[in-house]
Motif scaffolding. Structure first.
Motif, PDB file in Angstrom:
ATOM      1  N   TYR A  53      40.306   8.092 -37.551  1.00 26.71           N
ATOM      2  CA  TYR A  53      38.917   8.325 -37.063  1.00 26.71           C
ATOM      3  C   TYR A  53      38.371   6.646 -36.866  1.00 26.71           C
ATOM      4  O   TYR A  53      38.658   5.927 -37.719  1.00 26.71           O
ATOM      5  CB  TYR A  53      37.994   9.071 -38.007  1.00 26.71           C
ATOM      6  CG  TYR A  53      38.712  10.353 -38.202  1.00 26.71           C
ATOM      7  CD1 TYR A  53      38.566  11.584 -37.208  1.00 26.71           C
ATOM      8  CD2 TYR A  53      39.488  10.617 -39.412  1.00 26.71           C
ATOM      9  CE1 TYR A  53      39.153  12.650 -37.358  1.00 26.71           C
ATOM     10  CE2 TYR A  53      40.161  11.958 -39.537  1.00 26.71           C
ATOM     11  CZ  TYR A  53      39.830  12.970 -38.368  1.00 26.71           C
ATOM     12  OH  TYR A  53      40.464  14.194 -38.605  1.00 26.71           O
ATOM     13  N   THR A  54      37.547   6.720 -35.808  1.00 29.00           N
ATOM     14  CA  THR A  54      36.703   5.541 -35.703  1.00 29.00           C
ATOM     15  C   THR A  54      35.151   5.852 -36.507  1.00 29.00           C
ATOM     16  O   THR A  54      35.128   7.192 -36.243  1.00 29.00           O
ATOM     17  CB  THR A  54      36.423   4.992 -34.137  1.00 29.00           C
ATOM     18  OG1 THR A  54      35.806   5.981 -33.534  1.00 29.00           O
ATOM     19  CG2 THR A  54      37.624   4.778 -33.800  1.00 29.00           C
ATOM     20  N   THR A  55      34.593   4.889 -36.751  1.00 25.67           N
ATOM     21  CA  THR A  55      32.981   5.222 -36.902  1.00 25.67           C
ATOM     22  C   THR A  55      32.130   6.061 -35.676  1.00 25.67           C
ATOM     23  O   THR A  55      31.493   6.911 -36.110  1.00 25.67           O
ATOM     24  CB  THR A  55      32.256   3.924 -37.541  1.00 25.67           C
ATOM     25  OG1 THR A  55      32.479   2.929 -36.484  1.00 25.67           O
ATOM     26  CG2 THR A  55      32.840   3.428 -38.640  1.00 25.67           C
ATOM     27  N   GLU A  56      32.598   5.575 -34.756  1.00 21.23           N
ATOM     28  CA  GLU A  56      31.745   6.082 -33.613  1.00 21.23           C
ATOM     29  C   GLU A  56      31.949   7.711 -33.426  1.00 21.23           C
ATOM     30  O   GLU A  56      31.161   8.573 -33.186  1.00 21.23           O
ATOM     31  CB  GLU A  56      32.047   5.527 -32.087  1.00 21.23           C
ATOM     32  CG  GLU A  56      31.546   4.021 -32.353  1.00 21.23           C
ATOM     33  CD  GLU A  56      32.514   2.991 -32.973  1.00 21.23           C
ATOM     34  OE1 GLU A  56      33.659   3.464 -33.215  1.00 21.23           O
ATOM     35  OE2 GLU A  56      32.250   1.693 -33.217  1.00 21.23           O
ATOM     36  N   GLU A  57      33.267   8.141 -33.495  1.00 19.42           N
ATOM     37  CA  GLU A  57      33.854   9.359 -33.072  1.00 19.42           C
ATOM     38  C   GLU A  57      33.367  10.344 -34.261  1.00 19.42           C
ATOM     39  O   GLU A  57      33.505  11.624 -34.217  1.00 19.42           O
ATOM     40  CB  GLU A  57      35.000   9.569 -32.689  1.00 19.42           C
ATOM     41  CG  GLU A  57      36.136   9.266 -33.906  1.00 19.42           C
ATOM     42  CD  GLU A  57      37.453   9.470 -33.575  1.00 19.42           C
ATOM     43  OE1 GLU A  57      38.021  10.428 -33.246  1.00 19.42           O
ATOM     44  OE2 GLU A  57      38.264   8.513 -33.515  1.00 19.42           O
ATOM     45  N   LEU A  58      33.075   9.722 -35.435  1.00 20.55           N
ATOM     46  CA  LEU A  58      32.713  10.375 -36.805  1.00 20.55           C
ATOM     47  C   LEU A  58      31.340  10.920 -36.618  1.00 20.55           C
ATOM     48  O   LEU A  58      30.919  12.042 -37.088  1.00 20.55           O
ATOM     49  CB  LEU A  58      33.009   9.719 -37.966  1.00 20.55           C
ATOM     50  CG  LEU A  58      34.386   9.536 -38.454  1.00 20.55           C
ATOM     51  CD1 LEU A  58      34.386   8.620 -39.450  1.00 20.55           C
ATOM     52  CD2 LEU A  58      35.125  10.887 -38.707  1.00 20.55           C
ATOM     53  N   ILE A  59      30.381  10.475 -35.931  1.00 21.82           N
ATOM     54  CA  ILE A  59      29.032  10.612 -35.780  1.00 21.82           C
ATOM     55  C   ILE A  59      28.889  12.138 -35.032  1.00 21.82           C
ATOM     56  O   ILE A  59      29.262  12.296 -33.995  1.00 21.82           O
ATOM     57  CB  ILE A  59      28.289   9.725 -35.106  1.00 21.82           C
ATOM     58  CG1 ILE A  59      28.171   8.268 -35.541  1.00 21.82           C
ATOM     59  CG2 ILE A  59      26.638   9.814 -35.034  1.00 21.82           C
ATOM     60  CD1 ILE A  59      27.867   8.136 -37.151  1.00 21.82           C
ATOM     61  N   GLY A  60      28.046  12.866 -35.967  1.00 19.82           N
ATOM     62  CA  GLY A  60      27.921  14.394 -35.279  1.00 19.82           C
ATOM     63  C   GLY A  60      28.791  15.168 -35.658  1.00 19.82           C
ATOM     64  O   GLY A  60      28.734  16.490 -35.365  1.00 19.82           O
ATOM     65  N   LYS A  61      30.197  14.680 -36.283  1.00 24.21           N
ATOM     66  CA  LYS A  61      31.259  15.661 -36.606  1.00 24.21           C
ATOM     67  C   LYS A  61      30.865  16.471 -37.826  1.00 24.21           C
ATOM     68  O   LYS A  61      30.349  15.894 -38.947  1.00 24.21           O
ATOM     69  CB  LYS A  61      32.477  14.671 -36.803  1.00 24.21           C
ATOM     70  CG  LYS A  61      33.627  15.442 -37.158  1.00 24.21           C
ATOM     71  CD  LYS A  61      34.967  14.579 -37.218  1.00 24.21           C
ATOM     72  CE  LYS A  61      35.220  14.145 -35.707  1.00 24.21           C
ATOM     73  NZ  LYS A  61      36.002  14.890 -34.840  1.00 24.21           N
ATOM     74  N   GLN A  62      31.225  17.952 -37.876  1.00 23.71           N
ATOM     75  CA  GLN A  62      30.972  18.688 -38.893  1.00 23.71           C
ATOM     76  C   GLN A  62      32.107  18.531 -39.844  1.00 23.71           C
ATOM     77  O   GLN A  62      33.414  18.426 -39.474  1.00 23.71           O
ATOM     78  CB  GLN A  62      30.761  20.275 -38.628  1.00 23.71           C
ATOM     79  CG  GLN A  62      29.470  20.595 -38.137  1.00 23.71           C
ATOM     80  CD  GLN A  62      29.177  21.983 -38.408  1.00 23.71           C
ATOM     81  OE1 GLN A  62      29.859  22.809 -37.859  1.00 23.71           O
ATOM     82  NE2 GLN A  62      27.885  22.223 -39.309  1.00 23.71           N
ATOM     83  N   ILE A  63      32.112  18.455 -40.931  1.00 23.01           N
ATOM     84  CA  ILE A  63      32.996  18.318 -42.097  1.00 23.01           C
ATOM     85  C   ILE A  63      32.500  19.413 -43.321  1.00 23.01           C
ATOM     86  O   ILE A  63      31.799  20.143 -43.068  1.00 23.01           O
ATOM     87  CB  ILE A  63      33.178  16.998 -42.793  1.00 23.01           C
ATOM     88  CG1 ILE A  63      31.729  16.539 -43.302  1.00 23.01           C
ATOM     89  CG2 ILE A  63      33.657  15.891 -41.854  1.00 23.01           C
ATOM     90  CD1 ILE A  63      31.468  16.951 -44.569  1.00 23.01           C
TER      91      ILE A  63
END
Length: 109
Positions: A53-63
């Motif tokens: 994962y990149t920091t950009e693609e993690l924003i908004g991701k549910q975990i």
């Protein structure tokens, strides 16, 4: 073997990543995450998820995360929850996520 009562002690919830940034002070490559858990509030976590994962693609991701561990100090940062994942064949973490959007703070059981 653990009992059902033991399992019920673990508080596992859904959350949404609001912020993600590199954590160069960590011994192993990691990101610092800020996660919204709804009524439980905002918590931060250090997560070793830099391979997939990149920091950009993690924003908004549910975990999915364990939210009732005591805070753990890592360098100057306090990790307040444990983001859950599964290890791939190279021992790199792939995040566990709900397959449908849920409200932040929903309990896993």
């Amino acid at each position: 073997m653990i009992s059902w009562r033991d399992f019920e002690k673990i508080d596992i919830r859904t959350g949404t990543i609001l912020e993600a940034k590199p954590f160069p002070e960590a011994i192993k490559p990691a990101y610092q995450l800020i996660i919204d858990f709804g009524e439980l509030g905002i918590k931060q976590s250090s997560a070793q998820i830099t391979f997939h994962y990149t920091t950009e693609e993690l924003i908004g991701k549910q975990i999915i995360a364990v939210v009732n561990f005591p805070p753990k100090k890592i360098a100057h940062f306090f990790s307040e929850c444990l983001v859950l994942g599964v290890y791939d064949e190279n021992n790199q973490v792939i995040l566990l996520q709900p397959d449908k959007a849920t409200s932040n703070g929903f309990k896993i059981g």
